[in-house]
Design an enzyme around this catalytic site. Structure first.
Site, PDB file in Angstrom:
ATOM      1  N   GLU A 180      82.361 104.833  14.773  1.00 60.53           N
ATOM      2  CA  GLU A 180      82.267 106.096  15.591  1.00 60.53           C
ATOM      3  C   GLU A 180      83.530 107.274  15.158  1.00 60.53           C
ATOM      4  O   GLU A 180      84.380 106.805  14.764  1.00 60.53           O
ATOM      5  CB  GLU A 180      82.778 105.568  17.144  1.00 60.53           C
ATOM      6  CG  GLU A 180      81.995 104.627  17.800  1.00 60.53           C
ATOM      7  CD  GLU A 180      82.775 103.554  18.756  1.00 60.53           C
ATOM      8  OE1 GLU A 180      83.926 103.952  19.159  1.00 60.53           O
ATOM      9  OE2 GLU A 180      82.387 102.515  18.946  1.00 60.53           O
ATOM     10  N   SER A 185      78.098 101.577  19.604  1.00 60.31           N
ATOM     11  CA  SER A 185      77.202 100.415  19.544  1.00 60.31           C
ATOM     12  C   SER A 185      77.772  99.557  18.645  1.00 60.31           C
ATOM     13  O   SER A 185      77.343  99.186  17.662  1.00 60.31           O
ATOM     14  CB  SER A 185      75.907 100.927  18.999  1.00 60.31           C
ATOM     15  OG  SER A 185      75.263 101.716  20.171  1.00 60.31           O
ATOM     16  N   GLU A 186      78.907  98.789  19.176  1.00 60.57           N
ATOM     17  CA  GLU A 186      79.579  97.919  18.126  1.00 60.57           C
ATOM     18  C   GLU A 186      78.548  96.874  17.455  1.00 60.57           C
ATOM     19  O   GLU A 186      78.982  96.436  16.273  1.00 60.57           O
ATOM     20  CB  GLU A 186      80.956  97.351  18.867  1.00 60.57           C
ATOM     21  CG  GLU A 186      82.238  98.472  18.832  1.00 60.57           C
ATOM     22  CD  GLU A 186      82.006  99.426  19.802  1.00 60.57           C
ATOM     23  OE1 GLU A 186      81.223  99.313  20.651  1.00 60.57           O
ATOM     24  OE2 GLU A 186      82.853 100.360  19.916  1.00 60.57           O
ATOM     25  N   ASP A 218      90.277  95.454  18.975  1.00 60.32           N
ATOM     26  CA  ASP A 218      89.830  95.022  20.281  1.00 60.32           C
ATOM     27  C   ASP A 218      88.183  95.066  20.550  1.00 60.32           C
ATOM     28  O   ASP A 218      87.505  94.319  21.253  1.00 60.32           O
ATOM     29  CB  ASP A 218      90.476  95.395  21.393  1.00 60.32           C
ATOM     30  CG  ASP A 218      92.151  95.116  21.166  1.00 60.32           C
ATOM     31  OD1 ASP A 218      92.719  94.307  21.668  1.00 60.32           O
ATOM     32  OD2 ASP A 218      92.565  96.152  20.368  1.00 60.32           O
ATOM     33  N   HIS A 242      93.960  96.950  24.015  1.00 58.82           N
ATOM     34  CA  HIS A 242      94.142  97.890  22.598  1.00 58.82           C
ATOM     35  C   HIS A 242      95.148  97.402  21.826  1.00 58.82           C
ATOM     36  O   HIS A 242      95.598  98.170  21.244  1.00 58.82           O
ATOM     37  CB  HIS A 242      94.155  99.368  23.133  1.00 58.82           C
ATOM     38  CG  HIS A 242      93.206  99.845  23.482  1.00 58.82           C
ATOM     39  ND1 HIS A 242      92.368  99.656  24.751  1.00 58.82           N
ATOM     40  CD2 HIS A 242      92.173 100.940  23.345  1.00 58.82           C
ATOM     41  CE1 HIS A 242      91.445 100.413  25.185  1.00 58.82           C
ATOM     42  NE2 HIS A 242      91.200 101.296  24.086  1.00 58.82           N
TER      43      HIS A 242
HETATM   44  C1  LIG Z   1      83.459  99.486  23.286  1.00 59.02           C
HETATM   45  C2  LIG Z   1      84.200 100.482  22.987  1.00 59.02           C
HETATM   46  N1  LIG Z   1      84.304 101.247  21.858  1.00 59.02           N
HETATM   47  C3  LIG Z   1      84.881 102.226  21.619  1.00 59.02           C
HETATM   48  C4  LIG Z   1      85.912 102.853  22.599  1.00 59.02           C
HETATM   49  C5  LIG Z   1      86.708 103.963  22.129  1.00 59.02           C
HETATM   50  N2  LIG Z   1      86.481 104.940  23.190  1.00 59.02           N
HETATM   51  C6  LIG Z   1      87.113 105.090  24.297  1.00 59.02           C
HETATM   52  S1  LIG Z   1      86.494 106.220  25.270  1.00 59.02           S
HETATM   53  C7  LIG Z   1      85.194 106.363  24.398  1.00 59.02           C
HETATM   54  C8  LIG Z   1      84.311 107.562  24.557  1.00 59.02           C
HETATM   55  C9  LIG Z   1      83.480 107.322  25.672  1.00 59.02           C
HETATM   56  O1  LIG Z   1      82.664 108.246  26.058  1.00 59.02           O
HETATM   57  P1  LIG Z   1      81.803 108.181  27.346  1.00 59.02           P
HETATM   58  O2  LIG Z   1      81.535 106.823  27.880  1.00 59.02           O
HETATM   59  O3  LIG Z   1      80.761 109.405  27.435  1.00 59.02           O
HETATM   60  O4  LIG Z   1      82.976 108.490  28.335  1.00 59.02           O
HETATM   61  P2  LIG Z   1      83.967 109.972  28.567  1.00 59.02           P
HETATM   62  O5  LIG Z   1      85.215 109.673  27.696  1.00 59.02           O
HETATM   63  O6  LIG Z   1      83.105 111.075  28.055  1.00 59.02           O
HETATM   64  O7  LIG Z   1      84.189 110.118  29.906  1.00 59.02           O
HETATM   65  C10 LIG Z   1      85.417 105.693  22.990  1.00 59.02           C
HETATM   66  C11 LIG Z   1      84.398 105.747  22.085  1.00 59.02           C
HETATM   67  C12 LIG Z   1      85.927 101.890  23.708  1.00 59.02           C
HETATM   68  N3  LIG Z   1      87.144 102.029  24.537  1.00 59.02           N
HETATM   69  N4  LIG Z   1      85.276 100.739  23.822  1.00 59.02           N
END
Ligand SMILES: Cc1ncc(C[n+]2csc(CCOP(=O)(O)OP(=O)(O)O)c2C)c(N)n1
Ligand SMILES: Cc1ncc(C[n+]2csc(CCOP(=O)(O)OP(=O)(O)O)c2C)c(N)n1
Ligand SMILES: [Mg+2]
Ligand SMILES: [Mg+2]
Lengths: 324, 329, 324, 329
Positions: free
Chosen positions: C29, C58-59, C84, C128
């Protein structure tokens, strides 16, 4: 007391508890058909489709939905079919279930049981044979059950179902046909109390789960060679019966841990470490571990046999320890 | 309150909630900048209408699950502000006694089953909660909030299929702000979109302008009624915009200034305010709501700053009953 | 040699290798934007979107696609963002990546690196902050890197990228700002060779990853109190430098393991167990471990501080060991 | 061979492959019953047309990933029979030297990247393989076989979205036999179906009678041409029937006898045989194909039974290069 197989003992335990508490339900693949091993045979007709829920092949959601259902006050039994598939649900198990009570400051206790038949079983090869129970002793928030007899399986499952903690219940799938007596009314067995499978004075063998019968056989062979081995079946890895292990090891001064899991980084290491930390290295004359070498479980019988701990290997390990 | 509507009282209720969310998060941002709040902080500024419009249609015994950007969901569901603020500050009086922080706010007393630090983590929990509620004979429902980023994780498919299969009372709410962290949704999401994905999994979907609080309210009212009537799960796809960066320290400088400026024109509080003025609500009344919200949050901040830290001894509490370790162990 | 931060050292190592081998690519990502920590800053413009692939959240597929790409001969760097989140990809990691070479009888070697910044970091709370590196030492098929300095991070990352084994690379995220010298041409550091961070004669402290600087501080404080501590930074947990640890422990006869991970069931247990197995209990006077108690990582600073190992706790643990 | 077609030679090729798959699995079943094959065994009897029809359109350097029911895929892709049989028997000459068994057969020499013991486990691997091939400048494609059960696991969503996003050369082949282990697909799968799910993820889908080898061949030919032409991923949804139980020891007694009998009427070998007869292929020629297949597999069984077991010393091999343990360790 009737003699039943281990898998039937587990069935009876769940049956007893489900009859007593309507908040208990089961979710997992094929459970409406009795489960892969018959451990839920007859449950559908007795409890109906709301409580015996055959699910899609969606391990993340089997695990996570169990958690959600626990958070609103039901008491799910989450059936993983085979332990290895829990790898598809580790976020739900490790990041969510194990931590939610703590992260939320105690607002919720996820009272749930995750059943994960594990271990080497009939040449099922690397993806269906793992024993990673030691991992979960390392994870705060989880209780870890690793029974080896029908009676212990039944009693610990009752305890697990009644517990307010999330409990990982490792059914020893290779021992499912093993017979033993189980009480008509199954009493809970408290977590953290080892079972002395055999008394002895020359060395202490600590063990658990599917390898226990092999260790008992080995103890018999050792006796025939004049070595008196005490065998402690831990039954639960967290909490674990440190007091019983220390008392025995302090007495025999020789400590061998035998588990089916890979030796390196397995829970046997914790036991040896605690023993030397708690008793002091000087209190012990020799310590050792026997487990699977750090190799995936192979398919072919001669390869599996070469790696899998068995009675002969236990005897050899015990004799090596006695020689020190 | 059930049934959507654009009557004034309802719009005012929405506006009040949205002002409180905005004020809470602006206050939190300032406190974070001042070093009063530790750890990461994700604010939902610009997205308040989704939380407010959805939760206005929920009962207290309905449940919600949320994500990392969950302050608005919690406030709209009725979570206590002081407990939220103190949680952000890591104080003993926080809802989670300071153990969770912004990413793990929960308030079970109002059915808020928790924010989540894992994207899509709340989805399986929500469907299970709904299944559990049904087993217990409750007619409560569960609203499950997640972002556009979550629809690319497996639990989205599994959870929607599951909810549809068992006809569970779940309202899935996708807050589509078009971005996940620093990546545009369109660059990581294939196919015709969120609603189509839901429908393909057996979950009827409704798309709505998520910056139009009244529209969200109306759509949610209809969907909640269907769900509570036993029709099974529904998905509400709410298009919105994240006005700030991903976290409080992210300037999101990669975005075009013009894009952000245009988004500010469409932001939900200003829009609802304009509408209320049109409907004849006096500016003063709106100003009062805004002022009250600001005052409430300023006070919460001040109290949080003065509030006691948790006793380090509680760090060992609430891990588990059996096998808990103690400080002296 | 230029001084750079640890995260920059990692960036330079990946850069060097990617320039040399067009089969290397990065998926994860936000990597096209340089990654969450800037560890891929500038890579997109140099290597293009085919080699710097910003992925969906998409881990499972980030991990599994990395494997698939390795099976056809590319050499992916799989970026997990924060350790994590790897919980969402454990089937791919444990059931597939770790086992595929073995299960397929050696037909394929999945040459890939999984980068997983881990550890307690700025009050990020339970989801985290985990340090579960010990788990992976228990899993056959995996190499486990846990560096703590800019130079080691760079050298081990080069080694990891060139290795034909699947390598889990735990970036110590709390140390990303730490500065140190890194060679213009980064040479690989072999796996399984500990770094002697400080020489000493009274006790041996074995440690790794983000806690190393605190242990070095503690050794300084101990020296001021007349206790000479040898500090070994393992750098890799599998393989691990058993020879170096045994040699030092045999000399000092006191062995303390310090890790940020939970003590119970952590890799420190393996080290103590091996020491008593290999040297015999009599060779040692005292052994001990210092880690996080078996508690999830809390958010509030005073709670996190209470649990997190630090220099003062190391000093106390070392003094307790000296008193035995 | 490229381009579908119903010419005789092609149909005969299909029939030959299907006879070999059938004969291999019947032989394996008998050997398992006789105790010659250890461990679990999943046969695809009744589903052979899907493997044969798909793989006839693949080049040798194309890759496939498979699932737990993968003998047919491997044979159709050209995997060596003796190596497969010996693998099932756990012998040294198996493709995996006896380390994998039926659930983990792989033959990289023909692009067979492995069966998989985890449902949907092959999906991410397939998309990554396709991405890797593109990076290497190859125009090879990847076919990814999985069952109807796999479409309820997260990797299905993630993998299809991913393949569509990066326009990867992947042919997803869903063998829809209507059942997963002991549970009917319809009782665990919500929504309009597999094809709709794929389309919602940006992957065009084609449904086909999976027991009609020529139909599978034609559809696969078209899809493979599109994929190789750079159009991105496609999904082939092949409806079929699992004539036997889930594993070799499962009688699947819960199924209605009439249902199974009807399914036998529709089984793909009989249908293709009838068609070939209609097309004027002499019965004797077909009998020869069948006899050859039987003879090949019988011989493979006999040789496997006589083949050496792996030396226990190899149990320690091929774990990893760095940090490998040795027998004496
Ligand atoms: C499984 C997982 N992968 C990556 C992350 C890191 N991360 C935290 S918020 C985020 C973006 C999430 O986007 P979205 O679901 O559209 O929510 P928004 O932040 O736009 O409200 C990411 C990649 C995470 N918390 N959990
Ligand atoms: C993740 C996972 N869950 C459960 C299983 C057990 N299992 C093996 S095959 C199977 C059924 C699969 O059904 P489907 O994908 O339709 O393939 P089919 O057997 O019908 O060919 C199940 C549940 C597994 N192997 N992996
Ligand atoms: Mg978003
Ligand atoms: Mg099927």
């Amino acid at each position: 007391m009737p003699e039943v197989t281990l898998v039937e003992a587990a069935r009876l335990a769940a049956l007893q508890e489900m009859r007593a508490d309507p908040r208990i339900w089961v979710l997992g693949e094929d459970v409406a058909r009795g489960g892969l091993f018959g451990q839920y045979r007859g449950f559908l007709s007795e409890f109906g489709a709301q409580r015996i829920v055959s699910t899609p092949i969606s391990e993340s959601t089997i695990m996570g939905a169990g958690l959600g259902a626990a958070l609103v006050g039901t008491r799910p039994i989450i059936e993983m079919r085979i332990f290895d598939f829990a790898m598809c649900a580790m976020d739900e198990l490790i990041n969510q279930i194990a931590k939610i009570r703590y992260m939320f400051g105690g607002q919720a206790k996820p009272a749930l049981v995750v059943r994960m038949p594990h271990g080497i079983w009939r040449n099922s090869a690397a993806q269906h044979s793992q024993t990673l129970e030691g991992w979960f002793a390392h994870v705060p928030g989880l209780v870890v059950c690793v029974p080896s007899t029908p009676a212990d399986t039944a009693g610990l499952l009752v305890q697990a179902i009644r517990s307010d903690d999330p409990v990982l219940f490792f059914d020893p799938k290779n021992l499912f046909p093993l017979k033993g007596e189980v009480a008509e009314r199954i009493a809970p067995i408290p977590f953290g109390v080892a079972r002395t499978a055999r008394e002895g004075s020359d060395l202490t063998i600590v063990t658990w789960s599917a390898i226990v019968p092999a260790v008992e056989d080995a103890a018999g062979m050792l006796a025939a060679r004049g070595i008196s081995a005490e065998v402690l079946d831990l039954r639960t890895l967290w909490p674990w019966d440190e007091a019983a292990v220390m008392a025995s090891a302090a007495r025999t001064r020789r400590l061998l841990v035998v588990h089916e899991a890979v030796t390196a980084g397995g829970f046997g290491a914790e036991i040896l470490a605690r023993a030397t930390e708690a008793l002091g290295p000087g209190a012990l004359r020799a310590v050792g571990r026997l487990g699977q070498p750090r190799v995936p479980v192979p398919f072919a019988p001669p390869l599996e046999d070469a790696l899998k701990p068995d009675a002969a290997k236990v005897v050899a390990a015990a004799e090596a320890l006695m020689a020190r | 309150m059930t049934g959507g509507g654009d009557n004034r009282a309802r719009l005012l209720a929405l506006y009040g909630t949205m002002c409180r969310i905005r004020a809470f998060e602006e206050t939190a941002l300032a406190a974070h900048k001042a070093g009063e709040i530790p750890g990461p902080l994700h604010v939902s500024i610009g997205q308040e209408a989704v939380a407010a419009g959805t939760c206005l249609n929920l009962r207290r015994d309905d449940r919600i699950t949320s994500n990392h950007r969950g302050h608005g969901h919690a406030i709209a569901k009725g979570a206590g502000i002081q407990g939220m603020m103190e949680e952000l500050f890591g104080r003993a009086g926080g809802h989670c006694r300071g153990k969770g922080g912004s990413m793990h706010i929960a308030d079970f007393s109002v059915g808020m089953l928790g924010a989540n630090g894992v994207v899509a983590g709340g989805i399986p929990i929500a469907v299970g909660a709904a299944q559990g509620l049904r087993l217990l004979g409750s007619d409560a429902i569960v609203a499950c909030f997640f972002g556009d980023g979550a629809i690319n994780r497996g639990p989205f498919l599994e959870g929607l299929n599951w909810a549809a299969l068992y006809t569970l009372p779940v309202l899935f709410v996708c807050e589509d702000n078009g971005v996940a962290a620093f990546t545009r949704a369109e660059s990581v999401t294939a196919g015709p979109g969120i609603a189509a994905r839901a429908e393909a999994l057996g979950v009827p979907a409704t798309s709505v302008d998520g910056n139009d609080a009244a529209a969200v309210d109306q759509a949610a009212a209809r969907l909640v009624a269907e769900i509570r009537g036993g029709a099974g799960p529904r998905l509400l796809h709410a298009r919105t915009y994240r006005l700030m960066g991903h976290t409080s320290t992210d300037p999101a400088a990669w975005r075009d200034a013009a894009e952000v400026a245009a988004a500010h024109e469409e932001e939900p509080l200003a829009r609802l305010r304009a509408r209320l003025l049109e409907e004849g609500v006096p500016d003063k009344a709106l100003g009062a709501l805004e002022g009250d919200a600001q005052a409430e949050m300023q006070e919460a901040r001040a109290r949080a700053l003065a509030a006691p830290w948790p006793d380090p001894a509680i760090a060992w509490d609430d891990v588990q009953d059996a096998g808990a370790v103690t400080e002296t162990a």
